[in-house]
Scaffold this motif. Structure first.
Motif, short mmCIF file in Angstrom:
data_model
loop_
_atom_site.label_atom_id
_atom_site.label_comp_id
_atom_site.label_asym_id
_atom_site.label_seq_id
_atom_site.Cartn_x
_atom_site.Cartn_y
_atom_site.Cartn_z
N ALA A 39 50.81 31.49 -2.96
CA ALA A 39 50.99 31.41 -1.51
C ALA A 39 50.42 30.11 -0.94
CB ALA A 39 50.30 32.61 -0.84
N SER A 40 51.05 29.61 0.13
CA SER A 40 50.59 28.39 0.79
C SER A 40 50.79 28.54 2.30
CB SER A 40 51.37 27.19 0.27
OG SER A 40 50.95 26.00 0.93
N GLY A 79 44.70 30.20 0.14
CA GLY A 79 43.64 29.21 0.28
C GLY A 79 44.13 27.77 0.23
N THR A 80 45.46 27.58 0.26
CA THR A 80 46.03 26.23 0.22
C THR A 80 46.99 26.03 1.39
OG1 THR A 80 47.89 26.90 -1.19
CG2 THR A 80 45.89 26.14 -2.30
N GLY A 81 47.31 24.76 1.65
CA GLY A 81 48.27 24.43 2.70
C GLY A 81 47.61 23.94 3.99
N TYR A 134 55.62 31.49 -0.41
CA TYR A 134 55.15 32.12 -1.64
C TYR A 134 56.30 32.17 -2.63
CZ TYR A 134 57.40 36.20 0.54
OH TYR A 134 58.31 37.04 1.13
N ARG A 135 55.95 32.29 -3.89
CA ARG A 135 56.95 32.27 -4.96
C ARG A 135 57.45 33.67 -5.33
NH1 ARG A 135 58.81 27.04 -6.20
NH2 ARG A 135 57.14 25.63 -5.61
N ALA A 136 56.54 34.65 -5.27
CA ALA A 136 56.92 36.00 -5.74
C ALA A 136 55.84 36.99 -5.32
CB ALA A 136 57.05 35.98 -7.27
N TRP A 137 56.03 38.24 -5.76
CA TRP A 137 55.05 39.30 -5.54
C TRP A 137 54.49 39.75 -6.88
CZ3 TRP A 137 53.77 41.12 -0.69
CH2 TRP A 137 54.59 40.72 0.36
#
Length: 316
Positions: A292-293, A234-236, A280-283
């Motif tokens: 996530a972006s 929802g960002t970016g 994204y940073r991780a799962w």
């Protein structure tokens, strides 16, 4: 002179390699291109082999000015932000968005390899010699539309830390002794500050408070021959990228979701034909993207591959 050479691709690794044979560069965030220079003219080809000469007029014009009769330059087309970082979203917007037909006069080709030079195929020559010839053809520095992607003398771990502190995507390591081989053979490695991959858009949640009315994109990855839901983003977005995205999605609306996304309120489902580039940073432990972006939509011509989630989870 070859009509086309399939590019050498970098293999993702969690840490930079050790050893004096490894050369390091910045990882550029754009479109992979090959510039073919011949007496008859210049061709700019995408990674998938599509002719985009007309889309990059400044790069094509600069290629014609290079002091060489025949050459194939391998590099990445980028657009820089005000802090001098390559910005995938800005490159996409300069080309008119996904499926757009605009020319990008802002794009710069960061050249990092030379595959053919004055009648000689260099793909069987070691990287160190190819780089030496490239540096003679495309000098360091300058503000031209073709610039040298410079080799950086540094320890890989230190360079990665500095790259991440400056908001760059990561670094590339290349074996100086390697010849140029198409595919992902391990001669080139990529080490990322932040993960960034392609995911299929399967729908979106509506929001009256967000750009383009998009509250959150619903995303999927590949698992074998199927798509699986991996969460949302929802960002970016900015006003322009969200409007472009909404226009594309509205052409693909379907009544029922293509995959199981769980219960969603105010959701609109679409055929999974668009591929979004997502940072994204991780799962999470249950296979969803964390932090996530949205960065932009991938073009088919740039081989818009949907990430394989089982590989992602092993890598994470």
């Amino acid at each position: 002179m070859p009509d086309r050479i399939d590019p050498c691709l970098a293999l993702l690794k969690p840490k930079p390699p050790k050893g004096s044979q490894w050369a390091f560069e910045v990882k550029w965030d754009g479109y992979r291109l090959a510039a073919h220079i011949e007496p008859s003219g210049v061709r700019i080809l995408t990674r998938g082999g599509h002719d985009w000469t007309d889309r990059f007029p400044a790069i094509a014009a600069e290629a014609r000015r290079l002091p060489v009769a025949t050459a194939i330059l391998d590099g990445e087309a980028v657009v820089f932000d005000e802090r001098g970082r390559s910005d995938f979203g800005r490159l996409q917007q300069s080309l008119g968005g996904r499926g757009g037909k605009r020319m990008s006069r802002e794009a710069v080709l960061m050249a990092f390899d030379l595959l053919y030079f004055d009648g000689r195929d260099l793909t069987g020559t070691e990287l160190g010699a190819r780089r030496h010839l490239l540096e003679g053809l495309v000098p360091a520095g300058g503000e031209e539309a073709i610039r040298l992607s410079e080799e950086i003398e540094a320890d890989g771990d230190v360079l990665l830390r500095i790259a991440c502190e400056h908001g760059l995507e990561g670094i590339i390591a290349k074996d100086r002794n390697s010849t140029y081989r198409s595919g992902r053979g391990g001669e080139w490695l990529k080490i990322k500050c932040i993960q960034s991959d392609g995911f299929a858009i399967v729908g979106y949640e509506k929001s009256t408070a967000s750009f383009g009315g998009i509250g959150r994109l619903l995303l999927a990855a590949r698992k074998g021959d199927e798509l699986v839901y991996v969460g949302g983003v929802g960002t970016g977005f900015n006003e322009r990228s969200a409007a472009d995205l909404r226009e594309q999605m509205d052409k693909l609306i379907i009544a029922k979701p293509a995959i199981d996304t769980g219960r969603k309120r105010n959701a609109v489902f679409v055929r999974p034909e668009l591929v979004a580039e997502i940072e994204y940073r991780a799962w999470t432990h249950d296979g969803k993207l964390r932090h996530a972006s949205y960065k932009g939509l991938r073009e088919e011509q740039d081989t818009a591959a949907v990430y394989a989630v089982d590989l992602a989870l092993k890598a994470g």
